[in-house]
Design a protein around this motif. Structure first.
Motif, PDB file in Angstrom:
ATOM      1  N   SER A  38      36.327 -30.850  -3.419  1.00 54.96           N
ATOM      2  CA  SER A  38      37.473 -29.933  -3.901  1.00 54.96           C
ATOM      3  C   SER A  38      37.447 -28.736  -3.007  1.00 54.96           C
ATOM      4  O   SER A  38      38.725 -28.452  -2.472  1.00 54.96           O
ATOM      5  CB  SER A  38      37.160 -29.343  -5.371  1.00 54.96           C
ATOM      6  OG  SER A  38      36.032 -28.482  -5.246  1.00 54.96           O
ATOM      7  N   SER A  39      36.537 -28.171  -2.551  1.00 56.74           N
ATOM      8  CA  SER A  39      36.667 -26.982  -1.435  1.00 56.74           C
ATOM      9  C   SER A  39      37.142 -27.723  -0.059  1.00 56.74           C
ATOM     10  O   SER A  39      37.858 -27.013   0.773  1.00 56.74           O
ATOM     11  CB  SER A  39      35.248 -26.302  -1.391  1.00 56.74           C
ATOM     12  OG  SER A  39      34.310 -27.442  -0.674  1.00 56.74           O
ATOM     13  N   ALA A  40      36.681 -29.076   0.356  1.00 62.28           N
ATOM     14  CA  ALA A  40      37.342 -29.452   1.469  1.00 62.28           C
ATOM     15  C   ALA A  40      38.763 -30.006   1.876  1.00 62.28           C
ATOM     16  O   ALA A  40      39.073 -30.124   2.512  1.00 62.28           O
ATOM     17  CB  ALA A  40      36.350 -30.765   1.974  1.00 62.28           C
ATOM     18  N   VAL A  41      39.266 -29.936   0.288  1.00 58.93           N
ATOM     19  CA  VAL A  41      40.744 -30.273   0.104  1.00 58.93           C
ATOM     20  C   VAL A  41      41.514 -29.043  -0.009  1.00 58.93           C
ATOM     21  O   VAL A  41      42.579 -28.716   0.698  1.00 58.93           O
ATOM     22  CB  VAL A  41      41.019 -30.991  -0.952  1.00 58.93           C
ATOM     23  CG1 VAL A  41      42.588 -31.113  -1.356  1.00 58.93           C
ATOM     24  CG2 VAL A  41      40.365 -32.430  -0.672  1.00 58.93           C
ATOM     25  N   ALA A  42      40.964 -27.753  -0.568  1.00 60.54           N
ATOM     26  CA  ALA A  42      41.563 -26.852  -0.775  1.00 60.54           C
ATOM     27  C   ALA A  42      41.760 -25.682   0.400  1.00 60.54           C
ATOM     28  O   ALA A  42      42.694 -25.017   0.584  1.00 60.54           O
ATOM     29  CB  ALA A  42      40.927 -25.865  -1.942  1.00 60.54           C
ATOM     30  N   CYS A  43      40.605 -25.872   1.109  1.00 58.67           N
ATOM     31  CA  CYS A  43      40.734 -24.951   2.247  1.00 58.67           C
ATOM     32  C   CYS A  43      41.676 -25.351   3.483  1.00 58.67           C
ATOM     33  O   CYS A  43      42.374 -24.442   3.790  1.00 58.67           O
ATOM     34  CB  CYS A  43      39.190 -25.033   2.979  1.00 58.67           C
ATOM     35  SG  CYS A  43      38.920 -23.982   4.416  1.00 58.67           S
ATOM     36  N   ALA A  62      40.478 -19.046   2.978  1.00 64.36           N
ATOM     37  CA  ALA A  62      39.977 -20.225   3.539  1.00 64.36           C
ATOM     38  C   ALA A  62      38.828 -20.122   3.984  1.00 64.36           C
ATOM     39  O   ALA A  62      37.873 -20.976   3.867  1.00 64.36           O
ATOM     40  CB  ALA A  62      40.919 -21.105   4.542  1.00 64.36           C
ATOM     41  N   LEU A  63      38.511 -18.988   4.710  1.00 56.35           N
ATOM     42  CA  LEU A  63      37.157 -18.796   5.435  1.00 56.35           C
ATOM     43  C   LEU A  63      36.130 -18.487   4.318  1.00 56.35           C
ATOM     44  O   LEU A  63      34.933 -19.055   4.165  1.00 56.35           O
ATOM     45  CB  LEU A  63      37.232 -17.348   6.156  1.00 56.35           C
ATOM     46  CG  LEU A  63      35.793 -17.167   6.629  1.00 56.35           C
ATOM     47  CD1 LEU A  63      35.351 -18.066   7.789  1.00 56.35           C
ATOM     48  CD2 LEU A  63      35.973 -15.545   7.507  1.00 56.35           C
ATOM     49  N   LEU A  64      36.481 -17.810   3.229  1.00 51.01           N
ATOM     50  CA  LEU A  64      35.429 -17.262   2.291  1.00 51.01           C
ATOM     51  C   LEU A  64      35.174 -18.888   1.230  1.00 51.01           C
ATOM     52  O   LEU A  64      34.096 -19.164   0.936  1.00 51.01           O
ATOM     53  CB  LEU A  64      35.987 -16.507   1.103  1.00 51.01           C
ATOM     54  CG  LEU A  64      35.433 -16.100  -0.134  1.00 51.01           C
ATOM     55  CD1 LEU A  64      33.859 -15.249   0.280  1.00 51.01           C
ATOM     56  CD2 LEU A  64      36.156 -15.492  -1.314  1.00 51.01           C
ATOM     57  N   LEU A  65      36.407 -19.722   1.132  1.00 49.89           N
ATOM     58  CA  LEU A  65      36.028 -20.905   0.709  1.00 49.89           C
ATOM     59  C   LEU A  65      35.100 -21.973   1.514  1.00 49.89           C
ATOM     60  O   LEU A  65      34.487 -22.663   0.753  1.00 49.89           O
ATOM     61  CB  LEU A  65      37.357 -21.703   0.222  1.00 49.89           C
ATOM     62  CG  LEU A  65      37.546 -22.978  -0.724  1.00 49.89           C
ATOM     63  CD1 LEU A  65      36.793 -22.650  -2.079  1.00 49.89           C
ATOM     64  CD2 LEU A  65      38.732 -23.442  -0.772  1.00 49.89           C
ATOM     65  N   ALA A  66      35.511 -22.028   2.690  1.00 51.10           N
ATOM     66  CA  ALA A  66      34.636 -22.635   3.729  1.00 51.10           C
ATOM     67  C   ALA A  66      33.185 -22.391   3.732  1.00 51.10           C
ATOM     68  O   ALA A  66      32.363 -23.131   3.682  1.00 51.10           O
ATOM     69  CB  ALA A  66      35.223 -22.524   5.079  1.00 51.10           C
ATOM     70  N   LEU A  67      32.891 -20.914   3.358  1.00 51.41           N
ATOM     71  CA  LEU A  67      31.288 -20.659   3.306  1.00 51.41           C
ATOM     72  C   LEU A  67      30.855 -20.876   1.990  1.00 51.41           C
ATOM     73  O   LEU A  67      29.735 -21.375   1.695  1.00 51.41           O
ATOM     74  CB  LEU A  67      31.453 -19.000   3.428  1.00 51.41           C
ATOM     75  CG  LEU A  67      31.614 -18.602   4.974  1.00 51.41           C
ATOM     76  CD1 LEU A  67      31.571 -16.985   4.854  1.00 51.41           C
ATOM     77  CD2 LEU A  67      30.363 -18.913   5.741  1.00 51.41           C
TER      78      LEU A  67
END
Length: 149
Positions: A38-43, A62-67
């Motif tokens: 889910s994070s790999a798609v949303a980012c 996106a940076l926060l979500l990737a972390l």
């Protein structure tokens, strides 16, 4: 609506819909893989929306979500290690496909943005997104050999 927002809408609609279905149904191994993806798609979706709306604050999200996305998956992998050891997830195909999608989005946006600080930020987001999700997928699939137990 421009091409960036249309692409983001299609990608988020398909990706988030699939991950919500995966998280809400099926065995544990499918649920944790869907949570990781889910994070790999949303980012990348946030990166596309950033370009479409011209808002650089979406790149920060996106940076926060990737972390934090892969960190959350690693927490789940640690807490559910016993259950996942019995039936470990094997989703390398979809993990690599989503990592490739993230890489393509980042590279296209880097080409559009041009050299500068914004491009470096995009490259950092892409590196964190891809490496974090590959590491989290490896942890879900049974962990790292020297740290099992």
């Amino acid at each position: 609506m421009n091409g960036w927002t249309l692409t983001a809408t299609i990608a988020l609609g398909a990706g988030v819909g699939a991950t919500v279905w995966g998280v809400s149904t099926g065995p544990l191994r499918r649920r944790v893989v869907a949570q990781n993806l889910s994070s790999a798609v949303a980012c990348p979706g946030l990166l596309l929306l950033s370009q479409g709306f011209g808002r650089t604050s979406y790149v920060d999200l996106a940076l926060l979500l990737a972390l934090l996305g892969p960190v959350g998956t690693l927490v789940f992998a640690r807490l559910l290690a016993g259950e996942l050891a019995e039936d470990p997830p094997q989703a390398w195909g979809i993990t690599l496909a989503v990592a490739g999608y993230g890489a393509v989005v980042v590279l296209v946006l880097c080409a559009v943005t041009g050299p500068g600080r914004a491009m470096v930020k995009l490259l950092v987001v892409g590196a964190l997104l891809i490496s974090g999700n590959l590491i989290a997928s490896r942890a879900l699939a049974g962990g790292f050999g020297s740290h099992r137990g």
